[in-house]
Structures are given as structure tokens and as C-alpha cells.
Design a protein around this motif. Structure first.
Motif, PDB file in Angstrom:
ATOM      1  N   TRP A  81      71.879  35.627  46.665  1.00  0.00           N
ATOM      2  CA  TRP A  81      73.080  34.363  46.030  1.00  0.00           C
ATOM      3  C   TRP A  81      74.234  34.912  45.470  1.00  0.00           C
ATOM      4  CZ3 TRP A  81      74.624  32.786  41.366  1.00  0.00           C
ATOM      5  CH2 TRP A  81      73.554  33.187  40.160  1.00  0.00           C
ATOM      6  N   ASP A  82      75.461  34.566  46.046  1.00  0.00           N
ATOM      7  CA  ASP A  82      76.725  34.859  45.404  1.00  0.00           C
ATOM      8  C   ASP A  82      77.484  34.066  46.357  1.00  0.00           C
ATOM      9  OD1 ASP A  82      78.617  35.947  43.824  1.00  0.00           O
ATOM     10  OD2 ASP A  82      77.552  38.164  44.005  1.00  0.00           O
ATOM     11  N   SER A  83      79.059  34.739  46.057  1.00  0.00           N
ATOM     12  CA  SER A  83      80.086  34.265  47.106  1.00  0.00           C
ATOM     13  C   SER A  83      80.372  35.572  47.827  1.00  0.00           C
ATOM     14  CB  SER A  83      81.396  34.199  45.972  1.00  0.00           C
ATOM     15  OG  SER A  83      82.558  33.911  46.708  1.00  0.00           O
ATOM     16  N   TYR A  84      80.652  35.281  48.905  1.00  0.00           N
ATOM     17  CA  TYR A  84      80.769  36.146  50.031  1.00  0.00           C
ATOM     18  C   TYR A  84      82.243  35.978  50.974  1.00  0.00           C
ATOM     19  CZ  TYR A  84      76.054  37.810  49.262  1.00  0.00           C
ATOM     20  OH  TYR A  84      74.968  38.153  48.892  1.00  0.00           O
ATOM     21  N   GLN A  85      82.960  37.195  51.291  1.00  0.00           N
ATOM     22  CA  GLN A  85      84.134  37.132  51.758  1.00  0.00           C
ATOM     23  C   GLN A  85      83.802  37.584  53.252  1.00  0.00           C
ATOM     24  OE1 GLN A  85      87.012  35.542  50.476  1.00  0.00           O
ATOM     25  NE2 GLN A  85      88.050  36.105  52.566  1.00  0.00           N
TER      26      GLN A  85
ATOM     27  N   TYR B 131      79.931  30.387  49.633  1.00  0.00           N
ATOM     28  CA  TYR B 131      79.015  30.534  48.722  1.00  0.00           C
ATOM     29  C   TYR B 131      77.703  30.426  48.996  1.00  0.00           C
ATOM     30  CZ  TYR B 131      83.547  29.924  46.214  1.00  0.00           C
ATOM     31  OH  TYR B 131      84.931  30.211  45.698  1.00  0.00           O
TER      32      TYR B 131
ATOM     33  N   ASN C 120      86.221  30.531  54.012  1.00  0.00           N
ATOM     34  CA  ASN C 120      86.095  31.554  52.986  1.00  0.00           C
ATOM     35  C   ASN C 120      86.529  31.448  51.782  1.00  0.00           C
ATOM     36  OD1 ASN C 120      84.968  34.122  54.097  1.00  0.00           O
ATOM     37  ND2 ASN C 120      86.621  34.509  55.365  1.00  0.00           N
ATOM     38  N   PRO C 121      86.062  31.769  50.587  1.00  0.00           N
ATOM     39  CA  PRO C 121      84.911  32.500  50.622  1.00  0.00           C
ATOM     40  C   PRO C 121      83.660  31.559  50.768  1.00  0.00           C
ATOM     41  CG  PRO C 121      86.088  32.184  48.269  1.00  0.00           C
ATOM     42  CD  PRO C 121      86.963  31.539  49.198  1.00  0.00           C
TER      43      PRO C 121
ATOM     44  N   ALA D  76      73.914  29.521  47.543  1.00  0.00           N
ATOM     45  CA  ALA D  76      73.355  29.279  46.274  1.00  0.00           C
ATOM     46  C   ALA D  76      71.957  29.928  46.287  1.00  0.00           C
ATOM     47  CB  ALA D  76      73.078  27.677  45.924  1.00  0.00           C
TER      48      ALA D  76
ATOM     49  N   SER E  39      81.647  26.956  56.745  1.00  0.00           N
ATOM     50  CA  SER E  39      82.302  26.780  55.521  1.00  0.00           C
ATOM     51  C   SER E  39      83.555  27.748  55.571  1.00  0.00           C
ATOM     52  CB  SER E  39      81.361  26.806  54.295  1.00  0.00           C
ATOM     53  OG  SER E  39      80.286  25.964  54.406  1.00  0.00           O
TER      54      SER E  39
END
Length: 151
Positions: free
Chosen positions: A28-32, A51, A48-49, A53, A46
Motif C-alpha cells: 500500500w502506498d501512492s503510485y505514479q 493511492y 495519478n497519483p 490503501a 482514478s
């Protein structure tokens, strides 16, 4: 503390024959998400970035289009961050060039084949919201402009 990105997950891959790619067991993290240089993101749900959870599964839908030197993707949202569907987005450049389109189900519009300039005027309107006009929008390379409309 030095504000430098740390990459925990970096992958270069392609989709399967149906245009899908499944990534399993990612943290889990934020991805680009980025595309190779000959393509740009035309629509992203959704946005970019992206998210992710903890303990969740999430789908990201991307629509790609061949890249042009200068292009603009406009994301239109309400004050809660929800996309506004069917908003009218008008892009004008003096003296007489005008482009207009409706936002997609992701709340986005894409304008390709533009010229690098800072004299574009961007107007966004939707039923039930106050129209917003940006009188000096700069387009250079791949540009993303987020607009929040209020009732």
C-alpha cells in the motif's frame, strides 16, 4: 528529509492482449503510472497519483492516446474530489482558435496537438456549479490542469 523520492517498486511492463495488467501483492502506498514516450494518458480513473490503501484491491482504468508534442488533460472535480461528468470544457487561444469537449465518466477532457504557449484561456462549466475561467493557462509538453467546481 531531503525531499527526494524513494522508489520501492519500479516496473516496466506491458498489458496482455485484452489491454489489462494485473499487479498482485504490491505494498500500500501512492503510485505514479507513466507510459512510454510515444503515448500519453488521455483519461485516468482514478487519477495519478494512484493511492492504494492497506488490505485493499483497486482498479485503475487508463485510456492512452498517441503523444503530441504539446497536450492538455483537464481534470474536473467537485469540492469532495469526485469527478464531474459531462462538464463543458472550452479551451481558447487568441485570436480565433477554440476547442470544446465534455468531460468523460472520469471527469476528464484531453486536447492534443496544441502549441506550447501561455495564452490559453480555459473555461469549465457544469449544471449546478459556478463556471470557472482561467485566463492564462500554460501548455508545455504534457500538461495536466485540475479544476474544482463549487455549487
Amino acid at each position: 528529509s531531503g525531499a527526494v523520492s524513494i522508489y520501492k517498486f519500479d516496473i516496466a511492463t506491458t498489458t496482455d492482449s485484452s489491454g489489462q495488467l494485473v499487479l498482485n501483492d504490491i505494498e500500500w502506498d501512492s503510485y505514479q503510472f507513466e507510459l512510454e514516450s510515444s503515448w500519453v494518458i488521455k483519461d485516468a480513473c482514478s487519477a495519478n497519483p494512484f493511492y492504494l490503501a492497506p488490505d485493499t484491491q483497486k482498479t485503475l482504468n487508463l485510456l492512452a492516446t498517441p503523444a503530441s508534442t504539446d497536450n492538455l488533460r483537464v481534470e474536473v472535480k467537485d469540492s469532495t474530489g469526485a469527478p464531474i461528468i459531462d462538464a463543458t470544457v472550452e479551451l481558447r487561444q487568441a485570436p480565433a482558435s477554440t476547442w470544446s469537449d465534455q468531460t468523460s465518466w472520469c471527469g476528464q477532457v484531453y486536447f492534443g496537438g496544441l502549441t506550447s504557449a501561455s495564452d490559453y484561456e480555459l473555461e469549465v462549466s457544469a449544471a449546478g456549479y459556478t463556471t470557472q475561467t482561467l485566463s492564462s493557462t500554460t501548455v508545455s509538453g504534457t500538461t495536466v490542469q485540475s479544476i474544482v467546481l463549487v455549487p
